[in-house]
Write a protein that holds these residues in place. Structure first.
Motif, PDB file in Angstrom:
ATOM      1  N   LYS A  11       0.837  -1.202   0.000  1.00 25.91           N
ATOM      2  CA  LYS A  11       0.000   0.000   0.000  1.00 25.91           C
ATOM      3  C   LYS A  11       0.874   1.256   0.000  1.00 25.91           C
ATOM      4  O   LYS A  11       0.611   2.204  -0.751  1.00 25.91           O
ATOM      5  N   GLU A  12       1.910   1.250   0.810  1.00 24.99           N
ATOM      6  CA  GLU A  12       2.821   2.402   0.846  1.00 24.99           C
ATOM      7  C   GLU A  12       3.450   2.642  -0.526  1.00 24.99           C
ATOM      8  O   GLU A  12       3.532   3.784  -0.984  1.00 24.99           O
ATOM      9  N   SER A  13       3.892   1.586  -1.175  1.00 24.94           N
ATOM     10  CA  SER A  13       4.498   1.720  -2.508  1.00 24.94           C
ATOM     11  C   SER A  13       3.492   2.239  -3.514  1.00 24.94           C
ATOM     12  O   SER A  13       3.796   3.133  -4.314  1.00 24.94           O
ATOM     13  N   LEU A  14       2.286   1.693  -3.506  1.00 28.07           N
ATOM     14  CA  LEU A  14       1.249   2.164  -4.418  1.00 28.07           C
ATOM     15  C   LEU A  14       0.927   3.627  -4.144  1.00 28.07           C
ATOM     16  O   LEU A  14       0.803   4.429  -5.082  1.00 28.07           O
ATOM     17  N   ASP A  15       0.806   3.992  -2.879  1.00 30.45           N
ATOM     18  CA  ASP A  15       0.523   5.393  -2.525  1.00 30.45           C
ATOM     19  C   ASP A  15       1.610   6.328  -3.052  1.00 30.45           C
ATOM     20  O   ASP A  15       1.319   7.426  -3.540  1.00 30.45           O
ATOM     21  N   GLN A  16       2.873   5.899  -2.988  1.00 26.86           N
ATOM     22  CA  GLN A  16       3.973   6.716  -3.502  1.00 26.86           C
ATOM     23  C   GLN A  16       3.885   6.885  -5.014  1.00 26.86           C
ATOM     24  O   GLN A  16       4.081   7.974  -5.549  1.00 26.86           O
ATOM     25  N   ILE A  17       3.585   5.801  -5.712  1.00 30.03           N
ATOM     26  CA  ILE A  17       3.465   5.855  -7.174  1.00 30.03           C
ATOM     27  C   ILE A  17       2.321   6.782  -7.571  1.00 30.03           C
ATOM     28  O   ILE A  17       2.444   7.589  -8.492  1.00 30.03           O
ATOM     29  N   ILE A  18       1.205   6.664  -6.869  1.00 23.84           N
ATOM     30  CA  ILE A  18       0.041   7.505  -7.179  1.00 23.84           C
ATOM     31  C   ILE A  18       0.332   8.967  -6.882  1.00 23.84           C
ATOM     32  O   ILE A  18      -0.019   9.852  -7.673  1.00 23.84           O
ATOM     33  N   ALA A  19       1.000   9.243  -5.765  1.00 24.60           N
ATOM     34  CA  ALA A  19       1.351  10.625  -5.435  1.00 24.60           C
ATOM     35  C   ALA A  19       2.248  11.223  -6.512  1.00 24.60           C
ATOM     36  O   ALA A  19       2.040  12.367  -6.948  1.00 24.60           O
ATOM     37  N   GLU A  20       3.222  10.444  -6.974  1.00 19.15           N
ATOM     38  CA  GLU A  20       4.113  10.922  -8.040  1.00 19.15           C
ATOM     39  C   GLU A  20       3.320  11.178  -9.318  1.00 19.15           C
ATOM     40  O   GLU A  20       3.501  12.204  -9.981  1.00 19.15           O
ATOM     41  N   TYR A  21       2.426  10.262  -9.659  1.00 18.74           N
ATOM     42  CA  TYR A  21       1.599  10.439 -10.854  1.00 18.74           C
ATOM     43  C   TYR A  21       0.735  11.695 -10.725  1.00 18.74           C
ATOM     44  O   TYR A  21       0.650  12.509 -11.653  1.00 18.74           O
ATOM     45  N   GLN A  23       1.222  14.335  -9.090  1.00 22.63           N
ATOM     46  CA  GLN A  23       2.028  15.561  -9.132  1.00 22.63           C
ATOM     47  C   GLN A  23       2.658  15.817 -10.488  1.00 22.63           C
ATOM     48  O   GLN A  23       3.089  16.931 -10.759  1.00 22.63           O
ATOM     49  N   THR A  24       2.719  14.812 -11.340  1.00 31.12           N
ATOM     50  CA  THR A  24       3.384  14.971 -12.634  1.00 31.12           C
ATOM     51  C   THR A  24       2.374  14.824 -13.766  1.00 31.12           C
ATOM     52  O   THR A  24       1.658  15.763 -14.088  1.00 31.12           O
ATOM     53  N   GLU A  25       2.319  13.651 -14.361  1.00 34.46           N
ATOM     54  CA  GLU A  25       1.450  13.426 -15.519  1.00 34.46           C
ATOM     55  C   GLU A  25      -0.018  13.693 -15.199  1.00 34.46           C
ATOM     56  O   GLU A  25      -0.740  14.275 -16.004  1.00 34.46           O
ATOM     57  N   GLY A  26      -0.462  13.262 -14.029  1.00 35.38           N
ATOM     58  CA  GLY A  26      -1.846  13.515 -13.634  1.00 35.38           C
ATOM     59  C   GLY A  26      -2.154  14.999 -13.568  1.00 35.38           C
ATOM     60  O   GLY A  26      -3.205  15.456 -14.040  1.00 35.38           O
ATOM     61  N   ALA A  27      -1.231  15.776 -12.982  1.00 37.13           N
ATOM     62  CA  ALA A  27      -1.429  17.223 -12.896  1.00 37.13           C
ATOM     63  C   ALA A  27      -1.488  17.845 -14.283  1.00 37.13           C
ATOM     64  O   ALA A  27      -2.311  18.728 -14.548  1.00 37.13           O
ATOM     65  N   GLU A  28      -0.624  17.393 -15.185  1.00 33.10           N
ATOM     66  CA  GLU A  28      -0.618  17.915 -16.561  1.00 33.10           C
ATOM     67  C   GLU A  28      -1.932  17.634 -17.275  1.00 33.10           C
ATOM     68  O   GLU A  28      -2.404  18.453 -18.066  1.00 33.10           O
ATOM     69  N   LYS A  29      -2.543  16.485 -16.993  1.00 35.67           N
ATOM     70  CA  LYS A  29      -3.773  16.076 -17.677  1.00 35.67           C
ATOM     71  C   LYS A  29      -5.041  16.401 -16.894  1.00 35.67           C
ATOM     72  O   LYS A  29      -6.140  16.099 -17.341  1.00 35.67           O
TER      73      LYS A  29
END
Length: 171
Positions: A11-21, A23-29
């Motif tokens: 869960k921690e790893s998934l949460d980190q990946i989602i947070a990165e997404y 802040q980056t690609e998700g924010a752009e889209k």
């Protein structure tokens, strides 16, 4: 909204990946992913059954959810309109990054309903101490043997025989 059955380190790893997404690609889209653990795979499956069978009006169906093939195929058989054909969102190049047999499992009828994101990344963990003991006692094996499925299978058989020989009186 993404429902999953990960807990603790997963869960921690998934949460980190989602947070990165986010802040980056998700924010752009303009996309924000919110992930929620539903406890275990059984709890997630039970919750999805309630939704699919219209047994609850208190729970909104998630946009995405982790599932094994049996759960997804059951939904597809009973209420196919609840699932999205993911095939139109992935190019052949994208899909070629996954093990082909895993992608094939995601097809029901003419549509692709499961993307094997977790299955394609499952890991084999080994106890390094026991591996070193095994390699020292069995010089015919090397860590490089684990680079192919055939080598890994041969090594697993050797490990089984080695440990089995330690307890000859146990069946």
């Amino acid at each position: 909204m993404l429902w999953h059955y990960y807990n603790d380190l997963q869960k921690e790893s998934l949460d980190q990946i989602i947070a990165e997404y986010n802040q980056t690609e998700g924010a752009e889209k303009g996309i924000t992913v919110e992930a929620y653990s539903q406890g275990s795979i059984t709890e997630l499956s039970n919750k999805m059954d309630l939704i699919v069978n219209d047994s609850t009006n208190q729970v909104e169906m998630p946009n995405m959810f982790m599932a094994y093939r049996d759960m997804a195929s059951k939904i597809w058989r009973n209420k196919p309109e609840l699932l999205v054909d993911c095939g139109k969102y992935f190019s052949q190049e994208d899909l070629s990054q996954y093990y082909e047999a895993y992608v094939q499992e995601g097809y029901f009828g003419d549509g692709l309903y499961i993307i094997p994101v977790a299955k394609s990344t499952e890991l084999l963990m080994m106890n390094q101490t026991r591996l070193e003991e095994f390699l020292q006692a069995n010089p015919e094996f090397k860590t490089g043997d684990m680079e192919t499925w055939e080598g890994l299978a041969r090594m697993a058989e050797g490990y089984y025989n080695w440990t089995d020989a330690m307890t000859p009186d146990v069946l």
